[in-house]
Design a protein around this motif. Structure first.
Motif, PDB file in Angstrom:
ATOM      1  N   THR A   2      -3.025 -57.251  46.215  1.00 53.93           N
ATOM      2  CA  THR A   2      -4.315 -56.697  45.829  1.00 53.93           C
ATOM      3  C   THR A   2      -4.551 -55.397  46.593  1.00 53.93           C
ATOM      4  O   THR A   2      -3.784 -55.040  47.477  1.00 53.93           O
ATOM      5  N   ALA A   3      -5.617 -54.746  46.220  1.00 57.92           N
ATOM      6  CA  ALA A   3      -5.924 -53.471  46.847  1.00 57.92           C
ATOM      7  C   ALA A   3      -6.111 -53.638  48.351  1.00 57.92           C
ATOM      8  O   ALA A   3      -5.761 -52.776  49.131  1.00 57.92           O
ATOM      9  N   GLN A   4      -6.663 -54.781  48.762  1.00 58.24           N
ATOM     10  CA  GLN A   4      -6.996 -54.939  50.168  1.00 58.24           C
ATOM     11  C   GLN A   4      -5.797 -55.224  51.057  1.00 58.24           C
ATOM     12  O   GLN A   4      -5.757 -54.783  52.183  1.00 58.24           O
TER      13      GLN A   4
ATOM     14  N   ARG B  47     -17.825 -62.688  46.157  1.00 54.89           N
ATOM     15  CA  ARG B  47     -17.247 -61.490  46.775  1.00 54.89           C
ATOM     16  C   ARG B  47     -15.847 -61.205  46.233  1.00 54.89           C
ATOM     17  O   ARG B  47     -15.392 -60.069  46.259  1.00 54.89           O
ATOM     18  N   GLY B  51     -14.888 -57.792  44.470  1.00 53.66           N
ATOM     19  CA  GLY B  51     -13.772 -56.999  44.995  1.00 53.66           C
ATOM     20  C   GLY B  51     -13.847 -56.778  46.491  1.00 53.66           C
ATOM     21  O   GLY B  51     -13.133 -55.951  47.033  1.00 53.66           O
ATOM     22  N   PHE B  52     -14.716 -57.501  47.183  1.00 58.14           N
ATOM     23  CA  PHE B  52     -14.816 -57.361  48.639  1.00 58.14           C
ATOM     24  C   PHE B  52     -13.909 -58.348  49.362  1.00 58.14           C
ATOM     25  O   PHE B  52     -13.619 -58.188  50.531  1.00 58.14           O
ATOM     26  N   ASN B  53     -13.506 -59.401  48.674  1.00 56.65           N
ATOM     27  CA  ASN B  53     -12.566 -60.347  49.274  1.00 56.65           C
ATOM     28  C   ASN B  53     -11.254 -60.291  48.503  1.00 56.65           C
ATOM     29  O   ASN B  53     -11.253 -60.150  47.285  1.00 56.65           O
ATOM     30  N   SER B  54     -10.158 -60.420  49.230  1.00 55.01           N
ATOM     31  CA  SER B  54      -8.868 -60.389  48.559  1.00 55.01           C
ATOM     32  C   SER B  54      -8.643 -61.707  47.803  1.00 55.01           C
ATOM     33  O   SER B  54      -9.320 -62.703  48.038  1.00 55.01           O
ATOM     34  N   ILE B  55      -7.692 -61.675  46.885  1.00 52.31           N
ATOM     35  CA  ILE B  55      -7.379 -62.855  46.080  1.00 52.31           C
ATOM     36  C   ILE B  55      -5.983 -63.315  46.471  1.00 52.31           C
ATOM     37  O   ILE B  55      -5.036 -62.542  46.425  1.00 52.31           O
ATOM     38  N   GLU B  56      -5.855 -64.581  46.904  1.00 49.41           N
ATOM     39  CA  GLU B  56      -4.541 -65.060  47.333  1.00 49.41           C
ATOM     40  C   GLU B  56      -3.660 -65.392  46.134  1.00 49.41           C
ATOM     41  O   GLU B  56      -2.470 -65.162  46.141  1.00 49.41           O
ATOM     42  N   ALA B  57      -4.273 -65.992  45.115  1.00 53.67           N
ATOM     43  CA  ALA B  57      -3.503 -66.325  43.913  1.00 53.67           C
ATOM     44  C   ALA B  57      -4.469 -66.463  42.750  1.00 53.67           C
ATOM     45  O   ALA B  57      -5.660 -66.658  42.947  1.00 53.67           O
ATOM     46  N   ASN B  68      -7.749 -57.809  39.160  1.00 50.90           N
ATOM     47  CA  ASN B  68      -7.379 -58.134  40.547  1.00 50.90           C
ATOM     48  C   ASN B  68      -7.161 -56.904  41.425  1.00 50.90           C
ATOM     49  O   ASN B  68      -7.604 -56.849  42.565  1.00 50.90           O
ATOM     50  N   ASP B  69      -6.439 -55.918  40.896  1.00 49.81           N
ATOM     51  CA  ASP B  69      -6.046 -54.774  41.712  1.00 49.81           C
ATOM     52  C   ASP B  69      -6.999 -53.595  41.607  1.00 49.81           C
ATOM     53  O   ASP B  69      -6.774 -52.550  42.179  1.00 49.81           O
TER      54      ASP B  69
END
Lengths: 550, 361
Positions: A2-4, B47, B51-57, B68-69
Motif C-alpha cells: 500500500t501507499a503507506q 481509517r 486511507g489513514f491506516n494501511s491494509i494488511e490483506a 487500496n493503493d
C-alpha cells in the motif's frame, strides 16, 4: 503493497538530506576531533593522555573545573530553591515584574556578567577604588575561583529558578491542604511534602546547571586569570598562548565531552526513573505574610534581583564614562560610542546579517527536523533525532574547534567565511529549536492533519498551509528566543570569525582582551539593549512568556 | 454516489489482529453505521477506508475500483472527526473553503459553495469566526460543512457527536441525517452509542473483536439479533437459561411454575439442548396468571417505572411498568409475569448464536 508501507516520498528525501547535512557538519568534524586526540603526526599515540596527567598545570584544570562546577551547582540550588518557594507560596510585591527581570538576567549575554564584576571589583573597579579611598585597604580580589563562582552562580540561579517555578505550577493546592489537614505545615511541609514532589525537577535542573558551568568558557577566561578551568585550557592549547598543540586540545575536548555526556545520561536516567506526573487542577494561591517574615522574603527576593541586575546596570553606566588608553578616567560622555562608531556599525551589521541568516535557516531546518522526527517515525528519523541532540551535549567551544578542524583544510574550506558563522550558530541552537517545535507538533492534533489530507491536500501542502500557520505563535516566540541566544553566543564562533564576520559578542570579547574597557562597555550596552528589546517583543507575543519558561 | 465493497479485509497491529477477514457491502447513498464497543475495530476499519491506516490483506473498492493503493488525498472523501479537527488559524469560511482550494476551484464558485454549505448547517452567521470562538456543536457543524462542500464520493464520520453534551447530540444527529439525505452521499458513520446508531442509520454493522457480528436495519438487529452479544449490546435485555425439551413431537421450554412455551415454530433447530432466551424489558408485563416473581425494587421514572424482580429460579428480570398505581411496589411483593412470545429471541447457550428460524448470519 500500500501507499503507506513503502513510504518513500519527498519526506524520505528530506530526512536523507538532513541526515547528510548533520553527518557533514557535526558528526564528521567531531570524529576528526576524536581522531586528532589520539593521533600525533599520523600515528596512534596517547601523548595527550600522558601530557594531561603529567603536570598539575593540566590535570589541575580538571580539578578546578569540578570544584567550580560543584560549588556553582550547590550554591545556585541553595539560592534558587527559597527564591522559588517564596515567590510561589507568599505574596511578593511586584512578583510578575520580578520574575520577568530574573528571566531577563538569565538571557543577558553570559560574559557581560564577568566583565561587569571586573568593572566593579577588579583591580581598578569602582568598589575597589571606593574602598581603597575610604578605608585605605584593597578589598579581596575578584579574580580567580571566587569571581568565577560568583558570576556563574548569579547567571545560573535563574535557570534552576525557572525549572522550579515550572514544577511549582504543577503542584495542586489540595496536596498542600491535605498535608495541612494532617498537621504538617511550614518548613516541615516544605521538606516532607514539597521537596519530594519537586525532587526530579531539582535534580534535572541541577545537572543542567552542572553541565553549563562545566562547559562555560567566557567567564573563567575573563575573570579566572591564573585559575584555569578545562575550557580555558582547551582554548589556550588550541590557539596557543604558549605552544600550539591541537592534538592535546582535542584530547581535553574529548574529556569534556565524556563528562558532559555522562552527566546528561545520568540526568536522563534519573528523570525517567522518578517521573512524577502531576497536573494542578487548582494551583497554589500565594499567602500574604506580615511583620518581619514579610520583610525578610522581600529582602531576599529583591536582594537577589539587585545582585543579578547590578552587572547590567554597571555596564550601561560604564559605557558613558570617559576612558584613556582603554582605562576609565573621570567624567562622562558619549566618546566610547562615537570613537568606536565604525567598529560598532560593523559589529551590529554582522550581528544582524549573520544572526538573521542563521535564524532563518535554523527555523526552516528545525521545522523539517521536528516534522520528520515526530510524524515520520522510522529508523532514519530515530537516528536523526539522536544526532539532533549532539550539539546539546557538546559544549559550544568544542563545536567551534570541530568546525575549524574540519573546514580549515581539505576539500571544503569555510573558516573565516560568512557561511561557517551561520552554520555554527544554527547548529548550536538547533537542538533547542527542534525540540520546542517537536513539542508543539506532538501537542498538535493528528486529526487536523488528516482532515487536510482527506480534503485533498498533499503532505507538504498540509505542513505549509495548515501545521506551520497553526503553530506560528509558538514557532515565532521560539525564534525570538533563539535570536537572543544567537546574538549572545560567544564560544562556538570564537575560532571561526575574522574581522569581516565579527559580531557584537565577539567584538566585546576582543575589546576586553585588548583592554579597551570603554569600547567593550559601549558594545555590551548595545548588545544588552538589543537583547532587552527582543525579550520585550517576546513578552508581547502570544505565548511568549511560556517560551521563556525553559 | 458510491457503493463500497470490502473483501477479506485484514489489519494487524504488531501481531494483534484488529480486523479479521472482513467482508462488507455498503450501498449507494446509504447511511451505514459501524457500531461496537471501544476496541472492536470500527475506527480502524473507518481509517482503512479513509486511507489513514494501511491494509494488511484484502481489498477496498469504490464502485468496483480497488482503491487500496490510492493515497488518502486522492480518494475524494469527506471526513468528520471526533475532535472537530478544524484548522485553528482559519475562520469557519476558510476552513470550509480549504478543500475547494486544493481542488483549484475558482474564487467565485468557491465562495458560492462555501456559503451554501455553511447555510445548510445553519452556520452562515458565524462564518468569520475562528474555531476557538465557536462552541463544540458549532465547530462540528463547520466540520460537517467542510466535509460536504467538496461533494465527496464518500462521507466518513468518526464518533462526531461524542464530544458534545446530550441535548446537542440529539440536535446534531438530526442535522447530520438531514444534510446527508439532501446531499445523497454514501456515508460511513462510527459510533459506540447504540441509540445514536439506531436514530441515524439506514443499516448498521455491529462489530466486536474485529468481526462483524450482524448487519441489518436498526429494527432487524434489535428484533432479531444474530447472537447474544448483539442482543445485549443493542438495547437492554434479560437472559434466561432454560433447557429445550422434546414433548409430543413439539419443542418446548419450561419457564417456571408449569408455564411452558411451544417454540417449534420459531426455532429453526429441532434438537434439544440448553438455550438462552433474550427477554426485552418491554416483552414482560404483570398479569393475573403466568410465572411467579418477587419484586426486588421499583424505580419511578415519570412516564413509566423500571422494576426488578426475582424469579423462583433465582434469576433477576428487569421490565417496564406503565400502569398508574397509587404506590410503588415494595421489596418482597409477589407479582405474576407474562412474556410476549413474539418478542423473545433464542440462543444456543454454548456458542451464543441465534437458533431462530430465518436468523440472519
Amino acid at each position: 503493497m500500500t501507499a503507506q508501507t513503502g513510504r518513500f516520498d519527498g519526506w524520505t528525501a528530506v530526512a536523507v538530506a538532513l541526515t547528510g547535512g548533520y553527518l557533514l557538519m557535526i558528526i564528521w568534524p567531531l570524529v576528526l576531533v576524536l581522531i586528532n586526540s589520539v593521533a600525533v603526526g599520523g600515528t596512534f599515540a596517547l601523548a595527550g593522555f600522558e601530557t594531561f596527567f603529567s603536570s598539575r598545570l593540566y590535570y589541575g584544570t580538571l580539578i578546578n573545573s569540578i570544584l567550580v562546577t560543584v560549588c556553582v551547582t550547590l550554591l545556585s540550588l541553595a539560592i534558587a530553591f527559597p527564591l522559588a518557594y517564596f515567590m510561589t507560596m507568599f505574596r511578593v510585591m511586584g512578583n510578575g515584574m520580578a520574575q520577568v527581570l530574573i528571566l531577563a538576567s538569565m538571557m543577558s549575554p553570559p560574559f557581560i556578567g564577568a566583565y561587569s564584576w571586573i568593572l566593579l571589583l577588579g583591580n581598578n573597579g569602582m568598589i575597589t577604588q571606593l574602598v581603597q579611598d575610604v578605608f585605605g585597604f584593597k578589598p579581596p580580589s575578584i579574580y580567580g575561583f571566587v569571581g568565577i563562582v560568583l558570576v556563574l552562580t548569579l547567571q545560573l540561579v535563574p535557570l534552576i529558578f525557572t525549572y522550579l517555578m515550572g514544577a511549582w505550577r504543577t503542584v495542586d493546592v489540595s496536596l498542600l491542604e491535605a498535608s495541612e489537614s494532617m498537621g504538617i505545615t511550614g518548613w516541615r511541609r516544605a521538606v516532607q511534602v514539597i521537596t519530594p514532589l519537586l525532587w526530579p525537577t531539582v535534580l534535572g535542573g541541577s545537572l543542567l546547571v552542572f553541565v553549563r558551568a562545566f562547559a562555560d568558557f567566557g567567564t573563567p577566561m575573563l575573570i579566572g586569570q591564573g585559575y584555569r578551568t578545562v575550557p580555558v585550557l582547551i582554548y589556550s592549547s588550541f590557539v596557543g598562548e604558549v605552544s600550539i598543540d591541537k592534538s592535546f586540545a582535542a584530547f581535553v575536548a574529548v574529556i569534556v565531552i565524556i563528562v558532559t555526556l555522562a552527566v546528561f545520561l545520568f540526568q536522563k536516567y534519573l528523570v525517567d526513573r522518578q517521573k512524577i506526573s502531576m497536573t494542578a487542577m487548582r494551583s497554589i494561591e500565594p499567602k500574604r505574610l506580615t511583620g518581619w517574615r514579610n520583610i525578610a522574603i522581600h529582602a531576599y527576593v529583591y536582594g537577589f534581583l539587585a545582585l543579578a541586575l547590578a552587572p547590567l546596570i554597571v555596564v550601561v553606566i560604564s559605557s558613558f564614562r570617559n576612558t584613556l588608553y582603554g582605562q576609565f578616567v573621570d567624567g562622562y560622555s558619549l566618546r566610547n560610542y562615537v570613537g568606536a562608531q565604525r567598529d560598532i556599525f560593523r559589529y551590529v551589521g554582522n550581528t544582524f546579517s549573520i544572526g538573521l541568516t542563521a535564524l532563518a535557516i535554523l527555523v526552516v531546518v528545525a521545522i523539517l527536523l521536528a516534522y520528520v522526527t515526530v510524524r515520520r517515525r522510522g529508523p532514519l528519523s530515530g537516528t536523526l533525532d539522536t544526532m539532533t541532540m549532539v550539539p546539546y551535549v557538546v559544549p559550544g567551544l568544542i563545536i567551534g574547534i570541530a568546525l575549524v578542524t574540519a573546514f580549515s583544510q581539505g576539500p571544503i574550506i569555510l573558516t573565516g567565511t560568512f557561511a561557517i558563522m551561520v552554520i555554527a550558530l544554527a547548529i548550536r541552537r538547533l537542538p533547542y529549536s527542534a525540540r520546542s517545535i517537536a513539542a508543539l507538533m506532538h501537542q498538535f492534533n493528528t486529526s487536523i492533519e488528516e482532515a487536510a489530507i482527506s480534503l485533498g491536500a498533499s503532505k507538504f501542502r498540509t505542513l505549509v498551509q495548515v501545521i506551520v500557520p497553526a503553530l506560528a505563535p509558538g514557532i515565532l516566540s521560539g525564534a525570538v528566543l533563539s535570536w537572543v541566544t544567537i546574538i549572545t553566543e560567544l564560544s562556538t564562533t570564537l575560532f571561526l570569525y575574522n574581522t569581516s564576520t565579527q559580531t557584537l559578542s565577539l567584538g566585546i570579547y576582543a575589546q576586553v582582551i585588548r583592554g579597551q574597557l570603554g569600547t567593550a562597555a559601549a558594545l555590551s550596552t548595545i548588545l544588552l539593549v538589543l537583547t532587552m528589546i527582543s525579550l520585550f517583543l517576546l513578552m508581547r507575543l502570544p505565548g511568549g512568556q511560556r517560551a521563556l519558561r525553559v | 454516489m458510491t457503493a463500497i465493497a470490502l473483501r477479506s479485509l485484514r489489519k494487524e497491529y504488531g501481531g494483534q489482529i484488529a480486523i479479521a477477514d472482513l467482508d462488507l457491502d455498503i450501498r449507494e447513498g446509504e447511511f451505514f453505521t459501524l457500531l461496537g464497543p471501544s476496541g472492536c475495530g470500527k475506527t480502524t476499519l473507518l481509517r482503512m477506508i479513509a486511507g489513514f491506516n494501511s491494509i494488511e490483506a484484502g481489498t477496498i473498492s469504490f464502485d468496483g475500483v480497488v482503491i487500496n493503493d490510492k493515497p488518502s488525498a486522492a480518494r475524494n472523501i469527506g471526513m468528520v472527526f471526533q475532535n472537530y479537527a478544524l484548522f485553528p488559524q482559519m475562520t469557519a469560511a476558510k476552513n470550509v473553503a480549504f478543500g475547494l482550494q486544493t481542488r483549484n476551484i475558482g474564487k467565485g464558485e468557491s465562495a458560492r459553495r462555501v456559503e451554501a454549505a455553511l447555510h445548510s448547517v445553519h452556520m452562515d452567521h458565524l462564518k468569520d469566526r475562528l474555531p476557538g470562538a465557536l462552541s463544540g456543536g458549532q465547530q462540528q457543524r463547520v466540520a460537517l460543512a467542510r466535509a460536504l462542500v467538496i461533494s465527496p464520493a464518500l462521507l466518513l464520520m468518526d464518533e462526531p457527536l461524542s464530544n458534545l453534551d446530550a441535548k446537542l447530540r440529539v440536535e446534531m444527529r438530526d442535522t447530520i441525517r438531514q444534510a446527508q439525505r439532501e446531499a445523497g452521499i454514501t456515508t460511513v458513520y462510527v459510533t459506540h452509542d447504540q441509540e445514536e446508531a439506531m436514530a441515524v442509520s439506514d443499516r448498521i454493522a455491529v462489530m466486536n473483536l474485529g468481526l462483524v457480528q450482524q448487519v441489518g436495519t436498526p429494527a432487524e438487529i434489535y428484533r432479531n439479533p444474530a447472537n447474544r452479544f448483539v442482543a445485549e449490546f443493542i438495547g437492554k435485555t434479560n437472559l434466561l437459561e432454560r433447557d429445550a425439551l422434546q414433548r409430543d413431537g413439539r419443542l418446548v421450554v419450561e419457564l417456571g411454575e408449569g408455564v411452558t412455551l411451544d417454540i417449534t415454530e420459531v426455532v429453526g433447530k429441532t434438537t434439544d439442548g440448553t438455550m438462552q432466551i433474550s427477554v426485552r424489558p418491554e416483552a414482560v408485563r404483570a398479569a393475573d396468571s403466568g410465572i411467579q416473581a418477587e419484586v426486588v425494587d421499583e424505580t419511578f421514572l415519570g412516564s413509566h417505572s423500571q422494576v426488578r424482580a426475582r424469579l423462583s429460579s433465582g434469576e433477576t428480570i428487569e421490565f417496564l411498568e406503565f400502569s398508574h398505581r397509587a404506590s410503588l411496589w415494595q421489596r418482597g411483593d409477589k407479582v405474576t409475569l407474562q412474556l410476549d412470545t413474539s418478542m423473545l429471541t433464542f440462543f444456543d447457550a454454548e456458542d451464543g448464536v441465534s437458533v431462530m428460524r430465518g436468523a440472519s448470519k
